[in-house]
Motif scaffolding. Structure first.
Motif, PDB file in Angstrom:
ATOM      1  N   GLY A   1      24.853   1.127  26.622  1.00 50.95           N
ATOM      2  CA  GLY A   1      24.519   1.113  25.150  1.00 50.95           C
ATOM      3  C   GLY A   1      23.228   0.787  24.535  1.00 50.95           C
ATOM      4  O   GLY A   1      22.788   1.280  23.312  1.00 50.95           O
ATOM      5  N   LEU A   2      22.668  -0.052  25.111  1.00 51.17           N
ATOM      6  CA  LEU A   2      21.357  -0.591  24.914  1.00 51.17           C
ATOM      7  C   LEU A   2      20.330   0.605  24.945  1.00 51.17           C
ATOM      8  O   LEU A   2      19.608   1.105  24.208  1.00 51.17           O
ATOM      9  CB  LEU A   2      20.628  -1.516  25.866  1.00 51.17           C
ATOM     10  N   MET A   3      20.474   1.442  26.091  1.00 48.36           N
ATOM     11  CA  MET A   3      19.726   2.384  26.453  1.00 48.36           C
ATOM     12  C   MET A   3      19.799   3.673  25.364  1.00 48.36           C
ATOM     13  O   MET A   3      18.922   4.248  24.854  1.00 48.36           O
ATOM     14  CB  MET A   3      19.813   2.993  27.878  1.00 48.36           C
ATOM     15  N   LYS A   4      21.147   4.003  24.940  1.00 42.70           N
ATOM     16  CA  LYS A   4      21.669   4.906  24.373  1.00 42.70           C
ATOM     17  C   LYS A   4      20.858   4.897  22.630  1.00 42.70           C
ATOM     18  O   LYS A   4      20.318   5.678  22.210  1.00 42.70           O
ATOM     19  CB  LYS A   4      22.895   5.043  24.111  1.00 42.70           C
ATOM     20  N   THR A   5      21.151   3.370  22.474  1.00 43.50           N
ATOM     21  CA  THR A   5      20.575   3.127  21.086  1.00 43.50           C
ATOM     22  C   THR A   5      19.000   3.128  20.777  1.00 43.50           C
ATOM     23  O   THR A   5      18.476   3.856  19.981  1.00 43.50           O
ATOM     24  CB  THR A   5      20.776   1.558  20.768  1.00 43.50           C
ATOM     25  N   ALA A   6      18.277   3.033  22.017  1.00 40.79           N
ATOM     26  CA  ALA A   6      16.797   2.988  21.846  1.00 40.79           C
ATOM     27  C   ALA A   6      16.448   4.534  21.858  1.00 40.79           C
ATOM     28  O   ALA A   6      15.588   4.709  21.296  1.00 40.79           O
ATOM     29  CB  ALA A   6      16.293   2.359  22.947  1.00 40.79           C
ATOM     30  N   MET A   7      17.161   5.169  22.610  1.00 44.29           N
ATOM     31  CA  MET A   7      16.873   6.522  22.785  1.00 44.29           C
ATOM     32  C   MET A   7      17.131   7.243  21.603  1.00 44.29           C
ATOM     33  O   MET A   7      16.331   8.264  21.013  1.00 44.29           O
ATOM     34  CB  MET A   7      17.439   7.392  23.800  1.00 44.29           C
ATOM     35  N   GLU A   8      18.315   6.951  20.762  1.00 49.09           N
ATOM     36  CA  GLU A   8      18.665   7.633  19.446  1.00 49.09           C
ATOM     37  C   GLU A   8      17.274   7.143  18.415  1.00 49.09           C
ATOM     38  O   GLU A   8      17.211   7.904  17.545  1.00 49.09           O
ATOM     39  CB  GLU A   8      19.985   7.277  19.078  1.00 49.09           C
ATOM     40  N   SER A   9      16.849   5.716  18.594  1.00 50.18           N
ATOM     41  CA  SER A   9      15.645   5.394  17.625  1.00 50.18           C
ATOM     42  C   SER A   9      14.600   6.307  17.872  1.00 50.18           C
ATOM     43  O   SER A   9      13.887   6.644  16.870  1.00 50.18           O
ATOM     44  CB  SER A   9      15.527   3.817  17.888  1.00 50.18           C
ATOM     45  N   ILE A  10      14.329   6.621  18.883  1.00 50.89           N
ATOM     46  CA  ILE A  10      13.005   7.485  19.396  1.00 50.89           C
ATOM     47  C   ILE A  10      13.272   8.801  18.678  1.00 50.89           C
ATOM     48  O   ILE A  10      12.406   9.098  18.306  1.00 50.89           O
ATOM     49  CB  ILE A  10      12.827   7.415  21.109  1.00 50.89           C
ATOM     50  N   LYS A  11      14.458   9.376  19.162  1.00 55.85           N
ATOM     51  CA  LYS A  11      14.659  10.788  18.581  1.00 55.85           C
ATOM     52  C   LYS A  11      14.599  10.909  17.040  1.00 55.85           C
ATOM     53  O   LYS A  11      14.078  11.967  16.681  1.00 55.85           O
ATOM     54  CB  LYS A  11      16.189  11.145  19.120  1.00 55.85           C
ATOM     55  N   GLU A  12      15.010   9.591  16.313  1.00 53.99           N
ATOM     56  CA  GLU A  12      14.888   9.704  14.950  1.00 53.99           C
ATOM     57  C   GLU A  12      13.411   9.803  14.273  1.00 53.99           C
ATOM     58  O   GLU A  12      13.091  10.306  13.444  1.00 53.99           O
ATOM     59  CB  GLU A  12      15.563   8.670  13.992  1.00 53.99           C
ATOM     60  N   MET A  13      12.469   8.926  15.100  1.00 56.88           N
ATOM     61  CA  MET A  13      11.237   8.540  14.839  1.00 56.88           C
ATOM     62  C   MET A  13      10.197  10.035  15.181  1.00 56.88           C
ATOM     63  O   MET A  13       9.260  10.136  14.524  1.00 56.88           O
ATOM     64  CB  MET A  13      10.487   7.651  15.717  1.00 56.88           C
ATOM     65  N   VAL A  14      10.790  10.785  16.435  1.00 55.16           N
ATOM     66  CA  VAL A  14       9.642  11.622  16.669  1.00 55.16           C
ATOM     67  C   VAL A  14      10.370  13.028  16.722  1.00 55.16           C
ATOM     68  O   VAL A  14      11.660  13.280  17.366  1.00 55.16           O
ATOM     69  CB  VAL A  14       9.290  11.348  18.165  1.00 55.16           C
ATOM     70  N   ASP A  15      10.036  13.859  16.061  1.00 52.40           N
ATOM     71  CA  ASP A  15      10.529  15.439  15.863  1.00 52.40           C
ATOM     72  C   ASP A  15       9.135  16.287  15.886  1.00 52.40           C
ATOM     73  O   ASP A  15       8.107  15.997  15.870  1.00 52.40           O
ATOM     74  CB  ASP A  15      11.485  15.544  14.970  1.00 52.40           C
ATOM     75  N   VAL A  16       9.460  17.507  15.824  1.00 56.60           N
ATOM     76  CA  VAL A  16       8.434  18.624  16.159  1.00 56.60           C
ATOM     77  C   VAL A  16       7.434  18.397  14.731  1.00 56.60           C
ATOM     78  O   VAL A  16       6.213  18.701  14.927  1.00 56.60           O
ATOM     79  CB  VAL A  16       8.986  20.019  16.181  1.00 56.60           C
ATOM     80  N   ASN A  17       7.997  18.027  13.656  1.00 56.87           N
ATOM     81  CA  ASN A  17       6.962  17.745  12.543  1.00 56.87           C
ATOM     82  C   ASN A  17       6.024  16.752  12.639  1.00 56.87           C
ATOM     83  O   ASN A  17       5.047  16.636  11.869  1.00 56.87           O
ATOM     84  CB  ASN A  17       7.767  17.530  11.181  1.00 56.87           C
TER      85      ASN A  17
END
Length: 144
Positions: free
Chosen positions: A8-24
């Motif tokens: 759960g900790l890893m999933k939350t951190a990865m989702e946060s990174i995914k929200e911060m970084v996108d192609v734009n």
């Protein structure tokens, strides 16, 4: 089987990174100038991620405690944490217009890059000067 708390900790951190970084984040939104050129910002993105945790025992016999908790259906006490970081550095601007594409860098070596970009134009101008000089000499020889 129930999900382990570290997942759960890893999933939350990865989702946060995914929200911060996108192609734009890497290639920004294009901006059109009045003369019709399009400017596209380009950045360098670096990400870091860490997660860790541990299970705690309350008694001296850990194996016996695990067996008792598995039989009772209770979970072993868990403590953990995760973290992530993102670094965004501007690299330059891609300028598309007037029949050419140029990269205008942001760093301190912009002068060298600009000289490299302008070198073909300078060489053609120097060639043109020599060709005009040769034509004038030929015309002078003909008049003599």
């Amino acid at each position: 089987m129930a999900e382990h708390p570290i997942e759960g900790l890893m999933k939350t951190a990865m989702e946060s990174i995914k929200e911060m970084v996108d192609v734009n984040t890497i290639v920004g939104d294009p901006v059109e100038t009045p003369d019709g050129s399009v400017i596209i910002p380009v950045s360098r993105v670096a990400c870091g991620f860490a997660a860790g945790g541990g299970e705690f025992e309350s008694g001296s016999d850990r194996n016996q405690q695990k067996q008792d908790q598995q039989q009772d259906g209770t979970s072993i006490p868990f403590g953990g944490g995760s973290g992530a970081g993102v670094s965004v550095q501007p690299v330059g601007f891609l300028v598309v217009g007037q029949g050419q594409i140029r990269l205008l860098p942001v760093d301190g070596n912009a002068m060298v890059d600009r000289l490299i970009d302008v070198a073909p134009q300078i060489l053609s101008q120097i060639q043109g000067m020599f060709q005009r000089g040769n034509k004038k000499r030929e015309e002078e020889k003909i008049q003599c």
